[in-house]
Design an enzyme around this catalytic site. Structure first.
Site, PDB file in Angstrom:
ATOM      1  N   ASN A  37      12.300 -21.906   9.570  1.00 41.76           N
ATOM      2  CA  ASN A  37      11.728 -22.913   8.792  1.00 41.76           C
ATOM      3  C   ASN A  37      12.305 -24.229   8.639  1.00 41.76           C
ATOM      4  O   ASN A  37      11.877 -25.124   8.027  1.00 41.76           O
ATOM      5  CB  ASN A  37      11.126 -22.511   7.219  1.00 41.76           C
ATOM      6  N   ASP A  39      15.384 -24.995   7.516  1.00 45.53           N
ATOM      7  CA  ASP A  39      16.044 -25.541   6.234  1.00 45.53           C
ATOM      8  C   ASP A  39      17.592 -25.112   6.142  1.00 45.53           C
ATOM      9  O   ASP A  39      18.230 -25.317   5.409  1.00 45.53           O
ATOM     10  CB  ASP A  39      15.440 -24.649   4.714  1.00 45.53           C
ATOM     11  N   ASP A  43      16.313 -16.492   7.343  1.00 47.65           N
ATOM     12  CA  ASP A  43      15.191 -15.863   6.562  1.00 47.65           C
ATOM     13  C   ASP A  43      14.622 -14.664   7.402  1.00 47.65           C
ATOM     14  O   ASP A  43      14.809 -14.187   8.365  1.00 47.65           O
ATOM     15  CB  ASP A  43      14.200 -16.991   6.204  1.00 47.65           C
ATOM     16  N   ASP A 216      25.751  -0.546  -2.251  1.00 49.15           N
ATOM     17  CA  ASP A 216      26.861  -1.360  -2.663  1.00 49.15           C
ATOM     18  C   ASP A 216      27.823  -0.862  -3.771  1.00 49.15           C
ATOM     19  O   ASP A 216      27.078  -0.576  -4.910  1.00 49.15           O
ATOM     20  CB  ASP A 216      26.285  -2.905  -3.171  1.00 49.15           C
ATOM     21  N   GLU A 275      28.879   2.570   0.386  1.00 53.43           N
ATOM     22  CA  GLU A 275      29.964   1.660   0.346  1.00 53.43           C
ATOM     23  C   GLU A 275      31.002   2.076  -0.808  1.00 53.43           C
ATOM     24  O   GLU A 275      30.724   1.652  -2.029  1.00 53.43           O
ATOM     25  CB  GLU A 275      29.784   0.109  -0.078  1.00 53.43           C
TER      26      GLU A 275
END
Length: 546
Positions: A37, A39, A43, A216, A275
């Site tokens: 988009n 910016d 995305d 994570d 992780e």
């Protein structure tokens, strides 16, 4: 909406169980992959548009770094809502579209899950702070009174991974624990509500069609009883090497057993990837026992120097540790938290995994190409970080004013140079942002990256991109590559690795000089030009077919 999306989701068919035992998994860092988009920020729709590229590259699955609703204090690893997409990345419909399109291409999607901590803007935490000391919601985190006459000192001596105390004081005087940034309060995993919530989050994404989770800080969820002092003034140097009261506690394993039971309810061989930074690879193996996770990152391999003796020791140790638990060994050279290996190998060894020196670019790329062929020849699963297939170096000369890594701004913390490996990747054209999007890029791209773009390298037989494409194609086609738990080492001169797997042989010269080595067969692929089949050039790997 979620129920409807889940009911109509298509999943891959015709694949054998255990795909993860030999999968090549590509890590996408969403903000730096593709911008749809204009910016300046990557995305989900940008990712969706580039899925055919990943299919052509030859990977089996895509791991997406966090795209959840977040204030972005730590690039999305501070999650405010685990069931919502941050507007900077799109919507839940966009996430569904990425999963659908990936499945139609035969790719799997692994999403990042962040269970150790959330954002300080998470509803639970905001309410806990508002309600004050004694609030039942505070029990879902680690709130404690301080030490000292007026509670002015932190409850213990733990340090944040990003530097400074691991505690922050709220206005009513209590302190809360955050092993990372102050904006990332740690959950209390002893609390049933926390456990219930994450089981629900798992089901939410599994119902949406996610093929698994990269977990994570998988080693950090459980803290030692009583939160005891460590007594060391240099804790950051101990991380990954010593037993710490906030990492790798035995209690984490029951959590992952409960998660595994949930994943096993779903069709499609869904996976959990840890992780887990642990003191030894043997401790890492505990996370991938048959009733826990499926894979764990091999950080011992990532941190190994470009040295035949050290690499062989890590390879042997990794395979030996995973064999008793029946888990595949994983291999990884780069990710979003470390300097890209094309730059690490361009510098002298022993400098760590976050560098601010470019080093010898030509040497680094030569070694990186050889390291890739070595990694993809080893038994098990491999991870590829976006842009490494282009031979991208770290951007080591980013101006300080554009950096966004939170640890960079904490003087006592780690180096904080992770932005260098997070610069948006180049797709096409001769000027920045090189096809990344129409509105620039959130971190500046170097001028010399035009020659490293996907467009510039496609069709060039000597390019790093075509080397990756060829290696991944050969790996898919050969039954003696991929899954396995052993290699047959062959006699080789000092500084050289040589091993056989079935009718396949890999030779790697980690020295700075050519080495005479009889050709073990016909060349399948080489990381550099071979002048003579009987001479292995410096910093070169070759695949052979008997």
């Amino acid at each position: 909406m979620t129920q409807h999306l889940a009911e109509t989701l298509h999943t891959p068919t015709g694949t054998l169980p255990g795909w993860w035992r030999e999968a090549v998994i590509y890590q996408v860092y969403p903000r730096s992959f593709a911008d749809s988009n204009g910016d300046g920020m990557g995305d989900l729709e940008g990712i969706r548009s580039r899925l055919p590229y990943l299919k052509e590259l030859g990977v089996d699955a895509v791991w997406l770094s966090p795209f959840y609703a977040s204030p972005q204090a730590d690039a999305g690893y501070d999650v405010a809502d685990y069931r919502a997409i941050d507007p900077m990345f799109g919507t839940l419909h966009d996430a569904d579209a990425v999963i659908r399109d990936a499945h139609e291409l035969g790719l799997r999607i692994i999403v990042d899950l962040v269970p150790n901590h959330c954002s300080d803007q998470h509803d639970w935490f905001r309410q806990a702070v508002r309600e004050g000391a004694g609030s039942r919601l505070r029990e879902r985190f680690h709130f404690r009174p301080g030490k000292g006459e007026d509670g002015e000192l932190p409850p213990n001596d733990w340090e944040s991974i990003f530097g400074g105390p691991a505690w922050t004081r709220v206005p009513d005087g209590e302190w809360y624990l955050h092993l990372f940034a102050p904006e990332q309060p740690d959950f209390n995993w002893e609390h049933p509500a926390v456990q219930d919530e994450f089981r629900s989050i798992l089901r939410f994404w599994l119902d949406l069609g996610a093929d698994g989770f990269r977990v994570d800080v998988a080693h950090g969820l459980v803290k030692a009883p009583g939160l005891p002092d460590i007594g060391s003034g240099d804790q950051l140097k101990l991380l990954g090497n010593d037993v710490m009261p906030f990492f790798d506690q035995d209690g984490v394993h029951e959590i992952y057993r409960s998660w595994r039971r949930i994943l096993d309810e779903y069709e499609g061989d869904r996976v959990l990837v840890a992780e887990a930074w642990t003191p030894t690879v043997e401790r890492t193996a505990l996370y991938v026992r048959p009733d826990e996770m499926h894979q764990a990152f091999n950080f011992q391999y990532l941190t190994a120097d470009w040295n035949a003796g050290e690499l062989r020791k890590v390879i042997d140790g990794s395979l030996a540790a995973m064999r008793p638990v029946g888990a595949p060994t994983t291999w990884v050279l780069s990710n979003h938290d470390v300097t890209r290996h094309a730059t690490r190998f361009a510098n002298p060894p022993g400098l760590g995994t976050q560098l601010r020196e470019q080093g010898d670019r030509e040497l680094g790329l030569r070694r990186a190409r050889a390291a890739t062929l070595l990694m993809l020849a080893l038994p098990g699963s491999a991870y590829v970080y976006q842009g490494e297939e282009l031979g991208l170096p770290d951007v080591t000369d980013l101006p300080d004013e554009v950096r966004q890594d939170p640890s960079f701004f904490r003087a006592a913390g780690q180096d904080g140079f992770r932005d260098g490996c997070r610069v948006p990747i180049p797709w096409s054209g001769t000027e920045a942002p090189y096809g990344f999007g129409d509105g620039g890029s959130w971190l500046p791209q170097p001028a010399e990256w035009a020659e490293l773009s996907v467009e510039a390298q496609t069709g060039d037989p000597d390019s790093t991109l075509e080397l990756y494409r060829a290696a991944l194609r050969i790996r898919r086609e050969r039954a003696d590559l991929g899954a396995g738990d052993a290699v047959e080492w062959l006699p080789a001169p000092d500084g050289v690795l040589a091993f056989r797997r079935g009718g396949f042989t890999c030779t790697v010269n980690t020295t700075a000089e050519p080495v005479a080595l009889p050709a073990p067969g016909t060349v399948l692929l080489a990381s550099a030009v071979l002048e003579s089949p009987g001479t292995l050039p410096a910093d070169t790997a070759v695949w052979w077919e008997e």
